[in-house]
Design an enzyme around this catalytic site. Structure first.
Site, short mmCIF file in Angstrom:
data_model
loop_
_atom_site.label_atom_id
_atom_site.label_comp_id
_atom_site.label_asym_id
_atom_site.label_seq_id
_atom_site.Cartn_x
_atom_site.Cartn_y
_atom_site.Cartn_z
N SER A 66 -6.74 4.35 -12.39
CA SER A 66 -7.25 2.92 -12.63
C SER A 66 -7.85 2.45 -13.72
O SER A 66 -7.84 1.28 -13.98
CB SER A 66 -7.57 2.31 -11.31
OG SER A 66 -6.75 2.40 -10.19
N LYS A 69 -5.96 0.55 -16.04
CA LYS A 69 -5.75 -0.93 -16.16
C LYS A 69 -6.56 -1.85 -17.16
O LYS A 69 -6.21 -2.82 -17.53
CB LYS A 69 -6.05 -1.46 -14.48
CG LYS A 69 -5.22 -0.74 -13.55
CD LYS A 69 -5.87 -0.84 -12.28
CE LYS A 69 -4.95 -0.29 -11.02
NZ LYS A 69 -5.46 -0.20 -9.90
N TYR A 194 3.88 2.41 -15.30
CA TYR A 194 2.52 2.17 -14.42
C TYR A 194 2.08 3.68 -14.15
O TYR A 194 1.12 4.08 -14.34
CB TYR A 194 2.65 1.49 -13.36
CG TYR A 194 1.59 1.62 -12.65
CD1 TYR A 194 0.33 0.69 -12.67
CD2 TYR A 194 1.11 2.08 -11.32
CE1 TYR A 194 -0.91 0.89 -11.90
CE2 TYR A 194 0.18 2.16 -10.62
CZ TYR A 194 -0.82 1.52 -10.91
OH TYR A 194 -2.06 1.52 -10.18
N TYR A 246 -13.44 -2.27 -7.38
CA TYR A 246 -12.97 -2.72 -6.24
C TYR A 246 -13.74 -3.48 -5.22
O TYR A 246 -14.83 -4.28 -5.79
CB TYR A 246 -12.13 -1.85 -5.57
CG TYR A 246 -11.06 -1.06 -6.40
CD1 TYR A 246 -9.80 -2.09 -6.93
CD2 TYR A 246 -11.45 -0.19 -6.97
CE1 TYR A 246 -9.10 -1.50 -7.95
CE2 TYR A 246 -10.37 0.43 -7.92
CZ TYR A 246 -9.31 -0.15 -8.47
OH TYR A 246 -8.44 0.21 -9.44
N VAL A 264 -9.03 6.79 -9.39
CA VAL A 264 -9.05 7.81 -8.16
C VAL A 264 -9.27 9.27 -8.66
O VAL A 264 -9.17 10.25 -7.64
CB VAL A 264 -7.67 7.47 -7.19
CG1 VAL A 264 -8.15 6.55 -6.32
CG2 VAL A 264 -6.48 7.46 -7.97
O1 DON Z 1 -1.93 3.11 -7.96
C1 DON Z 1 -2.39 4.16 -7.82
O2 DON Z 1 -2.65 4.41 -6.79
C2 DON Z 1 -3.26 4.86 -8.85
N1 DON Z 1 -2.45 5.42 -9.74
C3 DON Z 1 -4.38 4.55 -9.30
C4 DON Z 1 -5.35 4.10 -8.26
C5 DON Z 1 -6.77 3.93 -8.59
O3 DON Z 1 -7.02 4.84 -9.71
C6 DON Z 1 -7.68 3.33 -7.79
N2 DON Z 1 -9.14 3.32 -8.46
N3 DON Z 1 -9.96 3.87 -8.08
#
Ligand code: DON
Length: 310
Positions: A66, A69, A194, A246, A264
């Site tokens: 994330s 982003k 993405y 978040y 993540v």
């Molecule tokens: O969309 C997803 O599930 C992952 N590629 C990214 C999510 C993420 O990193 C959330 N952050 N803490």
């Protein structure tokens, strides 16, 4: 004071926080991420003036997830301008988990609340210019190469495939957004962009340098060349404050008070104006999806040097 920070100080802090790793859990909803070792910890600080200092498993690469982003938002703003981007994605924190779907139904016409939650980030990826996924991802990579002055940075195809093949929730978000005409073109192609942007592999020094570009009002920290327009860099940092962690963004603002974005894989990128970029890596996550060790380390750093912007 913070300019005098030394490698051995960072090493001793890492030693002190490593016990917290056992309080978290490595993400496994993307199968390839489950292979990460929770004992691999690293930190880097890239000051606006001077060299990067780092400690721990600093050579270890991890995927942006994330954190990407923030970078894709900057590129989408450059490509499309502010009015277009915020015509399709909101500016308000959601207070929900990053993959939450239910608020999409609460607005007519449908509009994700912000570009840091998955729904909003998927819309942003859909806005990056390019004739196909390959070109869009290529432009995003070139943008990252420009910010880091490091052309070796690439997509980790293993992690990208692993996410693409298991991204049922993100597919649902995309099909919902497609149905409501929020995204254009092909759903699977946008998911491809993405998942690849999330799978860009970096180490802490490379990530800290990206953080430093945002901290330097969008300018390269060595040549001072403007890579991101100042106003767009500010928009990105503001989202890092309001939505970067978040539904833990409020407590992070109180405890640390530095614009930051988590992923993540266990990475966190922080950007502090007039100071530089900070990156931490620790794959064990808390229940909100943020690095346990990363948050602890940033808290220590912020308190020790009084870095909160508030
Ligand atoms: O969309 C997803 O599930 C992952 N590629 C990214 C999510 C993420 O990193 C959330 N952050 N803490």
């Amino acid at each position: 004071m913070v300019n005098k920070l030394e490698k051995k100080t960072l090493e001793s802090w890492l030693e002190n926080v490593k016990e917290y790793a056992c309080e978290g859990k490595v993400a496994d909803y993307i199968p390839a991420l489950a292979e990460q070792n929770p004992e691999h910890l690293a930190v880097a600080i890239y000051p606006l003036k001077g060299e990067c200092i780092y400690a721990g498993h600093s050579e270890k690469c991890f995927t942006l997830q994330s954190i990407s982003k923030v970078i894709s938002l900057a590129l989408a703003l450059i490509d499309n301008g502010e009015d277009f981007v915020f015509g399709r994605v909101g500016m308000e924190p959601s207070g929900d988990p990053f993959h939450s779907i239910y608020r999409l139904e609460q607005h007519t016409p449908s509009k994700p609340l912000n570009p840091m939650i998955n729904a909003g980030a998927l819309v942003v990826s859909n806005m990056i210019y390019g004739v196909n996924a390959h070109e869009r991802v290529g432009r995003l990579l070139s943008f990252i190469h420009e910010m880091t002055d490091d052309h070796s940075i690439q997509v980790n195809e293993n992690v990208a495939d692993s996410e693409f093949n298991s991204a049922f929730l993100n597919r649902s978000l995309l099909y919902y957004l497609k149905q409501h005409d929020v995204i254009k073109g092909d759903v699977e192609e946008t998911l491809d962009v993405y998942t690849k942007q999330c799978s860009v592999d970096v180490n802490v020094c490379q990530l800290a340098r990206i953080g430093a570009v945002f901290a330097n009002e969008g300018r390269d920290i060595h040549s001072n060349r403007q890579i991101i327009p100042r106003h767009y860099a500010r928009i990105c940092k503001t989202f890092m404050v309001t939505c970067g962690m978040y539904d833990a963004s409020g407590s992070f603002a109180i405890k640390v008070g530095i614009p930051a974005k988590s992923g993540v894989s266990g990475g966190v990128m922080a950007s502090l104006n007039q100071f530089g970029g900070i990156a931490v890596y620790g794959p064990a996550l808390d229940e909100k999806g943020n690095s346990v060790v990363g948050l602890k380390l940033l808290e220590i750093l912020s308190n020790r040097y009084d870095l909160s912007i508030f």
